[in-house]
Scaffold this active site. Structure first.
Site, mmCIF file in Angstrom:
data_model
loop_
_atom_site.group_PDB
_atom_site.id
_atom_site.type_symbol
_atom_site.label_atom_id
_atom_site.label_comp_id
_atom_site.label_asym_id
_atom_site.label_seq_id
_atom_site.Cartn_x
_atom_site.Cartn_y
_atom_site.Cartn_z
ATOM 1 N N LEU A 62 0.483 -1.249 0.118
ATOM 2 C CA LEU A 62 -0.224 0.024 0.148
ATOM 3 C C LEU A 62 1.156 1.495 0.623
ATOM 4 C CD1 LEU A 62 -2.772 0.699 -0.129
ATOM 5 C CD2 LEU A 62 -2.982 0.993 2.854
ATOM 6 N N ASP A 63 1.143 2.251 -0.841
ATOM 7 C CA ASP A 63 1.511 2.864 -1.364
ATOM 8 C C ASP A 63 1.199 4.434 -0.654
ATOM 9 O OD1 ASP A 63 2.628 2.389 -3.424
ATOM 10 O OD2 ASP A 63 0.903 3.545 -4.881
ATOM 11 N N PRO A 64 2.375 4.728 0.564
ATOM 12 C CA PRO A 64 2.489 6.128 1.204
ATOM 13 C C PRO A 64 1.923 6.848 0.862
ATOM 14 C CG PRO A 64 4.701 5.951 0.782
ATOM 15 C CD PRO A 64 3.973 4.835 -0.485
#
Length: 314
Positions: A62-64
């Protein structure tokens, strides 16, 4: 006359550094509500530290810039990661209209703009084109490999990245709210679908351009955001313990087979067992076996025989 000498002050005894907590075998799933700004790697480290666990890994990056559900496997649960990653996912995301970025989200630089803004009726009329099995070109800034290199590494180095369209399944896409400059959607989709690509392609099809301004994952496979624990809760020892789900929680969407002790011992040795009983299934692509309430193995069933693929030491 003797010369006076000063005595050095006595040094303070130095305290020995606190020993690091000993790593231990911990088995199970922690469903984390990852906050904005945190990488998936950092999130795994937080969970691993909270449980002093020897082994941990996540089921789907899950991207930042995204928040929400990040399932993290500890110990023997890492053997069940594929069952979670292959499951359907659900997202809530907001598209900002009027500009396209090179990353298809707010992190990238704007590459094109438009003065047009879509109305809700036009958006709703377009959604059927984006549901079902569709062809989708992944974002240039993605983890897909090109000749052994990640696409996002090539894109960051300034190289031209060309990715081929591939089939993805979007089972649901609906409008949650629309206020003119932005529209918030809910999406349910299969493995390999990029929400950023949905936003990009919606903007292109509407002629107004668009990119993801906000993204939150609410479901992964058998896990929902209702199961999730916050980072703050995990830093509290009592709440951390309550957040640990059993290894078998990842297998909730496939059939359970109960086997007796002798069959369980055979499965643990990697040997197949013939299932007996009138209700025993003859064929199944994915099942799991338990004995005495303990997870024994995952596998498949062929001609009434349970073939173990992974066995567990619980």
């Amino acid at each position: 006359m003797t010369e006076a000498t000063s005595q050095p002050a006595a040094e303070e005894p130095q305290q020995a550094p606190s020993p690091r907590p000993k790593k231990r075998d911990v088995h199970g799933w922690v469903v984390l509500d990852k906050p904005l700004g945190m990488t998936s790697t950092h999130a795994v480290a937080v969970v691993k530290r909270a449980f002093c666990a020897k082994k941990a890994g996540h089921a789907g990056t899950l991207d930042p810039l995204a928040s929400g559900l990040l399932p993290i496997a500890l110990g023997e649960a890492t053997k069940t990661v594929p069952f979670v990653m292959d499951g359907r996912k659900a997202y809530e995301f907001t598209v900002a209209w009027g500009s396209q970025t090179d990353t298809d989200d707010t992190e990238g630089k704007v590459v094109a703009t438009s003065e047009q803004r879509p109305d809700e009726t036009a958006i709703a009329a377009l959604l059927p084109r984006f549901t079902g099995t569709i062809q989708q070109v992944p974002p240039k800034f993605s983890a897909i490999k090109i000749a052994g290199e990640r696409a996002y590494d090539l894109a960051r180095d300034g190289e031209e990245v060309t990715l081929q369209a591939r089939p993805v399944e979007i089972t649901a896409l609906r409008i949650v709210r629309h206020d003119g400059p932005t529209t918030t959607f809910e999406a349910e989709c299969g493995k390999g679908t990029y929400v950023r690509a949905i936003a990009r392609d919606l903007g292109l099809a509407l002629g107004c351009l668009g990119h993801v301004a906000h993204l939150r994952r609410t479901r992964v496979g058998p896990f929902s955001i209702a199961d999730a624990a916050t980072v703050e809760a995990l830093r509290d020892g009592d709440n951390a313990t309550q957040a640990l789900l059993p290894v078998s929680a990842a297998l909730a969407l496939i059939p359970e087979i109960v086997v007796h002790r002798d069959a369980a011992l055979r499965l643990k040795r990697g040997q197949s067992v013939l299932l007996r009983g009138r209700d025993a299934p003859l064929e199944a692509e994915a099942v799991y076996a338990v004995s005495g309430g303990v997870l024994i193995a995952t596998g498949s069933i062929a001609q009434g025989e349970f073939v173990p693929h992974r066995v567990f030491n619980l």
